[in-house]
Design a protein around this motif. Structure first.
Motif, PDB file in Angstrom:
ATOM      1  N   LYS A  84      -2.666   7.796   3.502  1.00  0.00           N
ATOM      2  CA  LYS A  84      -2.471   6.282   3.102  1.00  0.00           C
ATOM      3  C   LYS A  84      -2.089   5.495   4.095  1.00  0.00           C
ATOM      4  O   LYS A  84      -1.907   4.668   3.989  1.00  0.00           O
ATOM      5  CB  LYS A  84      -1.746   6.842   1.101  1.00  0.00           C
ATOM      6  N   TYR A  85      -0.803   6.313   4.702  1.00  0.00           N
ATOM      7  CA  TYR A  85      -0.122   5.648   5.885  1.00  0.00           C
ATOM      8  C   TYR A  85      -1.228   4.838   6.949  1.00  0.00           C
ATOM      9  O   TYR A  85      -0.784   4.103   7.475  1.00  0.00           O
ATOM     10  CB  TYR A  85       0.806   6.660   6.393  1.00  0.00           C
ATOM     11  N   GLN A  86      -2.652   5.696   7.018  1.00  0.00           N
ATOM     12  CA  GLN A  86      -3.602   5.058   7.850  1.00  0.00           C
ATOM     13  C   GLN A  86      -3.701   3.861   7.571  1.00  0.00           C
ATOM     14  O   GLN A  86      -4.109   2.895   8.550  1.00  0.00           O
ATOM     15  CB  GLN A  86      -4.384   6.531   8.273  1.00  0.00           C
ATOM     16  N   THR A  87      -4.175   4.234   6.426  1.00  0.00           N
ATOM     17  CA  THR A  87      -5.251   2.884   5.431  1.00  0.00           C
ATOM     18  C   THR A  87      -4.447   1.676   5.670  1.00  0.00           C
ATOM     19  O   THR A  87      -4.759   0.761   6.289  1.00  0.00           O
ATOM     20  CB  THR A  87      -5.443   3.352   4.243  1.00  0.00           C
ATOM     21  N   ILE A 118       0.948  -1.015  -0.448  1.00  0.00           N
ATOM     22  CA  ILE A 118      -0.299   0.246   0.030  1.00  0.00           C
ATOM     23  C   ILE A 118       0.592   0.996   0.392  1.00  0.00           C
ATOM     24  O   ILE A 118       0.396   2.276  -0.782  1.00  0.00           O
ATOM     25  CB  ILE A 118      -0.706   0.443   1.118  1.00  0.00           C
ATOM     26  N   LEU A 119       1.485   1.693   1.250  1.00  0.00           N
ATOM     27  CA  LEU A 119       2.954   2.539   0.741  1.00  0.00           C
ATOM     28  C   LEU A 119       3.946   2.877  -0.747  1.00  0.00           C
ATOM     29  O   LEU A 119       3.162   3.384  -1.316  1.00  0.00           O
ATOM     30  CB  LEU A 119       3.214   2.217   2.121  1.00  0.00           C
ATOM     31  N   LYS A 120       4.184   1.445  -1.128  1.00  0.00           N
ATOM     32  CA  LYS A 120       5.145   1.756  -2.445  1.00  0.00           C
ATOM     33  C   LYS A 120       3.599   2.067  -3.781  1.00  0.00           C
ATOM     34  O   LYS A 120       4.476   2.506  -4.937  1.00  0.00           O
ATOM     35  CB  LYS A 120       5.142   0.723  -2.967  1.00  0.00           C
ATOM     36  N   SER A 121       2.058   1.719  -3.396  1.00  0.00           N
ATOM     37  CA  SER A 121       1.473   1.784  -4.396  1.00  0.00           C
ATOM     38  C   SER A 121       1.540   3.160  -4.796  1.00  0.00           C
ATOM     39  O   SER A 121       0.477   4.196  -4.194  1.00  0.00           O
ATOM     40  CB  SER A 121      -0.031   0.461  -4.121  1.00  0.00           C
ATOM     41  N   GLU A 122       1.167   3.673  -5.980  1.00  0.00           N
ATOM     42  CA  GLU A 122       1.274   4.617  -6.802  1.00  0.00           C
ATOM     43  C   GLU A 122       0.031   4.539  -7.799  1.00  0.00           C
ATOM     44  O   GLU A 122      -0.914   5.643  -7.848  1.00  0.00           O
ATOM     45  CB  GLU A 122       2.420   5.135  -8.039  1.00  0.00           C
ATOM     46  N   SER A 123      -0.881   3.144  -7.692  1.00  0.00           N
ATOM     47  CA  SER A 123      -1.894   3.652  -8.405  1.00  0.00           C
ATOM     48  C   SER A 123      -3.061   3.840  -8.027  1.00  0.00           C
ATOM     49  O   SER A 123      -4.052   4.557  -8.749  1.00  0.00           O
ATOM     50  CB  SER A 123      -2.680   2.019  -9.091  1.00  0.00           C
ATOM     51  N   GLN A 124      -3.202   3.894  -6.512  1.00  0.00           N
ATOM     52  CA  GLN A 124      -4.519   3.908  -5.986  1.00  0.00           C
ATOM     53  C   GLN A 124      -4.467   5.989  -5.747  1.00  0.00           C
ATOM     54  O   GLN A 124      -5.528   6.511  -4.746  1.00  0.00           O
ATOM     55  CB  GLN A 124      -5.152   3.346  -4.558  1.00  0.00           C
ATOM     56  N   LEU A 125      -2.876   6.461  -5.775  1.00  0.00           N
ATOM     57  CA  LEU A 125      -2.652   7.422  -6.089  1.00  0.00           C
ATOM     58  C   LEU A 125      -3.840   8.754  -5.552  1.00  0.00           C
ATOM     59  O   LEU A 125      -4.274   9.643  -4.683  1.00  0.00           O
ATOM     60  CB  LEU A 125      -1.142   8.071  -5.694  1.00  0.00           C
ATOM     61  N   ALA A 126      -4.433   9.061  -6.935  1.00  0.00           N
ATOM     62  CA  ALA A 126      -6.043   9.745  -6.985  1.00  0.00           C
ATOM     63  C   ALA A 126      -7.145   9.422  -6.213  1.00  0.00           C
ATOM     64  O   ALA A 126      -7.386  10.288  -5.884  1.00  0.00           O
ATOM     65  CB  ALA A 126      -6.148   9.414  -8.453  1.00  0.00           C
ATOM     66  N   ARG A 127      -7.243   8.059  -5.646  1.00  0.00           N
ATOM     67  CA  ARG A 127      -8.032   7.801  -5.243  1.00  0.00           C
ATOM     68  C   ARG A 127      -8.224   8.289  -3.579  1.00  0.00           C
ATOM     69  O   ARG A 127      -8.923   8.466  -2.845  1.00  0.00           O
ATOM     70  CB  ARG A 127      -8.015   6.382  -4.911  1.00  0.00           C
TER      71      ARG A 127
END
Length: 155
Positions: A101-104, A76-85
Motif C-alpha cells: 500500500k505504501y509503495q503504491t 491512498i494511505l488513509k483509505s480503508e476502502s481498497q484495503l482488501a484489494r
C-alpha cells in the motif's frame, strides 16, 4: 516471527527507496539530455504558436500536480476502502500488504511529481527555453523531496 516481519518491512522499504532514487535520477538525466541537445537543437514550433500561453498553462498544471501528488499519497494511505484489494494483490506477490500500500502511494505521488519535469522537457523541445526547463525540473525535484519515503508513515 517478529524479526522475519521486520526484515520483510526493511526490504520493502529499501525497494521503495530504490524506486524513489530512480525517479529522482531521471530528473538528472533530463538535465543531461537537454545540455547535450541544447547547442544543436532547433525548436519545434514557429513564431505563431502561443508559447507564453502554453507555458502559463503548464505552470498552472505543475502547481496543481505539486499539491495533487501529496493529496493523493495521503488519500491512498488513509483509505480503508481498497484495503482488501491491497491484501489480495500483496498475497499474490508475496509482499507485505502495508509495504504494498505504501509503495503504491509513493509510486503514484512520484509519477505525478515526475510529470512536472516532463512538462519542462516539453517546453525545452518546443521552444528551446532552458531557463523554463530548469524551473520545471526544480519544482519536480522539490515535489519529490517533499514526498520522500518516510519510515514513520509505514509504522
Amino acid at each position: 516471527m517478529k524479526t522475519d516481519n521486520s526484515n520483510m518491512l526493511k526490504k520493502g522499504f529499501l525497494r521503495i527507496w530504490i524506486i524513489w532514487g530512480a525517479m529522482f535520477a531521471s530528473l538528472l538525466m533530463y538535465v543531461v539530455i537537454c545540455h547535450i541537445l541544447q547547442p544543436t537543437w532547433t525548436p519545434l514550433i514557429n513564431e505563431q504558436f502561443p508559447i507564453k500561453t502554453f507555458k502559463n498553462g503548464l505552470f498552472i498544471a505543475a502547481i496543481v500536480a505539486f499539491f495533487l501528488s501529496n493529496y493523493i499519497r495521503k488519500f491512498i494511505l488513509k483509505s480503508e476502502s481498497q484495503l482488501a484489494r491491497f491484501r489480495e494483490i500483496a498475497a499474490r506477490t508475496n509482499i507485505d500488504p502495508v509495504i504494498f500500500k505504501y509503495q503504491t502511494a509513493v509510486i503514484i505521488s512520484l509519477a505525478i511529481s515526475e510529470s512536472i519535469g516532463i512538462f519542462g522537457l516539453i517546453i525545452f523541445f518546443l521552444s528551446k527555453d532552458i531557463n523554463t526547463f530548469y524551473i520545471f525540473i526544480a519544482i519536480s525535484a522539490a515535489s519529490m523531496i517533499y514526498n520522500i519515503p518516510r519510515a514513520n508513515e509505514i509504522e
